[in-house]
Scaffold this motif. Structure first.
Motif, PDB file in Angstrom:
ATOM      1  N   LEU A 174       1.212  -0.789  -1.892  1.00 15.87           N
ATOM      2  CA  LEU A 174       2.604  -0.877  -1.449  1.00 15.87           C
ATOM      3  C   LEU A 174       2.815  -1.990  -0.422  1.00 15.87           C
ATOM      4  O   LEU A 174       3.881  -2.618  -0.401  1.00 15.87           O
ATOM      5  N   LEU A 175       1.821  -2.249   0.417  1.00 14.73           N
ATOM      6  CA  LEU A 175       1.975  -3.301   1.419  1.00 14.73           C
ATOM      7  C   LEU A 175       2.031  -4.679   0.768  1.00 14.73           C
ATOM      8  O   LEU A 175       2.823  -5.533   1.184  1.00 14.73           O
ATOM      9  N   ALA A 176       1.226  -4.880  -0.266  1.00 13.87           N
ATOM     10  CA  ALA A 176       1.282  -6.162  -0.997  1.00 13.87           C
ATOM     11  C   ALA A 176       2.636  -6.314  -1.676  1.00 13.87           C
ATOM     12  O   ALA A 176       3.224  -7.405  -1.675  1.00 13.87           O
ATOM     13  N   ALA A 177       3.134  -5.218  -2.255  1.00 14.18           N
ATOM     14  CA  ALA A 177       4.456  -5.255  -2.898  1.00 14.18           C
ATOM     15  C   ALA A 177       5.535  -5.569  -1.868  1.00 14.18           C
ATOM     16  O   ALA A 177       6.419  -6.405  -2.110  1.00 14.18           O
ATOM     17  N   LYS A 178       5.460  -4.905  -0.716  1.00 13.97           N
ATOM     18  CA  LYS A 178       6.457  -5.130   0.341  1.00 13.97           C
ATOM     19  C   LYS A 178       6.431  -6.580   0.813  1.00 13.97           C
ATOM     20  O   LYS A 178       7.485  -7.230   0.937  1.00 13.97           O
ATOM     21  N   ASN A 179       5.237  -7.107   1.069  1.00  6.26           N
ATOM     22  CA  ASN A 179       5.125  -8.486   1.549  1.00  6.26           C
ATOM     23  C   ASN A 179       5.673  -9.476   0.536  1.00  6.26           C
ATOM     24  O   ASN A 179       6.341 -10.456   0.894  1.00  6.26           O
TER      25      ASN A 179
END
Length: 282
Positions: A138-143
């Motif tokens: 999710l953090l990669a998606a958010k970034n």
């Protein structure tokens, strides 16, 4: 029927102009959808005899075998097409295949390579961000969504998807602010209304969520995900009896949505339990 009329019109166009490629392509699309392998291959052979681009020929074969659920052949032809010429339809063909088999790393490589040469292809960029999400990163998606938003500030899809990511990260206030931003730009989109409502459910604002979900259900009565969210919301409000029919409809639907498995499991659970007495008037 409309389909038969279309076929007749396209056949007349070919009879009038034998090498009219667009008519062949439309006929191939129709017969591929019908899973008529023999007819599609017959038309493809005619295109081949007309010296049609080999990359296109192989992509058309890929689409045919995708329609026939022969994933191995479809992948082989899409890869061959891509080697001959890098086109978005061939990329999308491979993307569908890898997504079905949940080969997320292959999707990442495929889309990153395409985007390195086509950086303005927003649709593929969104697909890459969603691929990170499907992997659970999710953090990669958010970034990645944040990068896309700096270039496309008021893009509704980006804002709405970012709201969903923040919700899944349990950043509910940030998610709610993004959902409200999307809603202010388009308050008639079922997806946007549903996202806003589901975030409000997570925040415990069930009445607000219920009003939004009823609006979404009115706009798109066939939407299975909205029905699932309605069922959960009504249950949270002590109205499982009313939510039961929505949950059954969501599970029975042929539509796939991200929480379909959870919906199936919830229905089994409810079927095993006596439904509680309704506590809140509808």
């Amino acid at each position: 029927t409309q389909r038969e009329n279309a076929i007749n019109s396209l056949q007349r166009a070919i009879a009038w102009e034998e090498e009219y490629t667009p008519a062949y392509l439309k006929l191939i699309a129709i017969y591929s959808e019908d899973k008529n392998e023999a007819k599609v291959l017959e038309l493809i052979n005619k295109l081949t005899a007309m010296n049609t681009d080999s990359s296109l020929i192989n992509r058309l074969k890929g689409e045919l075998y995708w329609a026939l659920n022969n994933t191995e052949k479809a992948e082989s032809f899409f890869n061959l097409s891509l080697k001959q010429e890098a086109t978005k339809p061939a990329i999308l063909g491979l993307y569908r295949i890898h997504r079905r088999s949940k080969e997320y790393q292959k999707i990442t490589s495929l889309l990153q390579n395409w985007l390195s040469k086509n950086p303005d292809d927003l649709t593929s960029a969104i697909s890459l961000a969603e691929n990170y999400r499907q992997q659970g990163d999710l953090l990669a998606a958010k970034n990645y969504y944040q990068i896309l938003l700096t270039k496309n500030t008021n893009n509704l899809i980006l804002i709405n998807n970012m709201a969903i990511i923040e919700q899944e990260l349990h950043n509910y206030d940030t998610a709610a602010a993004l959902a409200e931003q999307a809603y202010s730009l388009n308050n008639k989109s079922v997806n946007i209304i549903d996202t806003k409502a589901w975030i409000e459910v997570q925040r415990g604002n069930y009445q607000t969520a219920l009003s939004l979900l009823r609006e979404a259900n009115t706009l798109d009565y066939q939407n299975a995900e909205v029905k699932y969210h309605l069922a959960v919301t009504l249950d949270k409000m002590g109205q499982r009896n009313q939510g039961f029919a929505y949950l059954e409809a969501a599970v029975a639907s042929q539509q796939n949505f991200s929480d379909k498995h959870q919906a199936i499991e919830l229905l089994k659970k409810w079927q095993d339990l006596a439904p509680p007495t309704s506590k809140v008037n509808n």
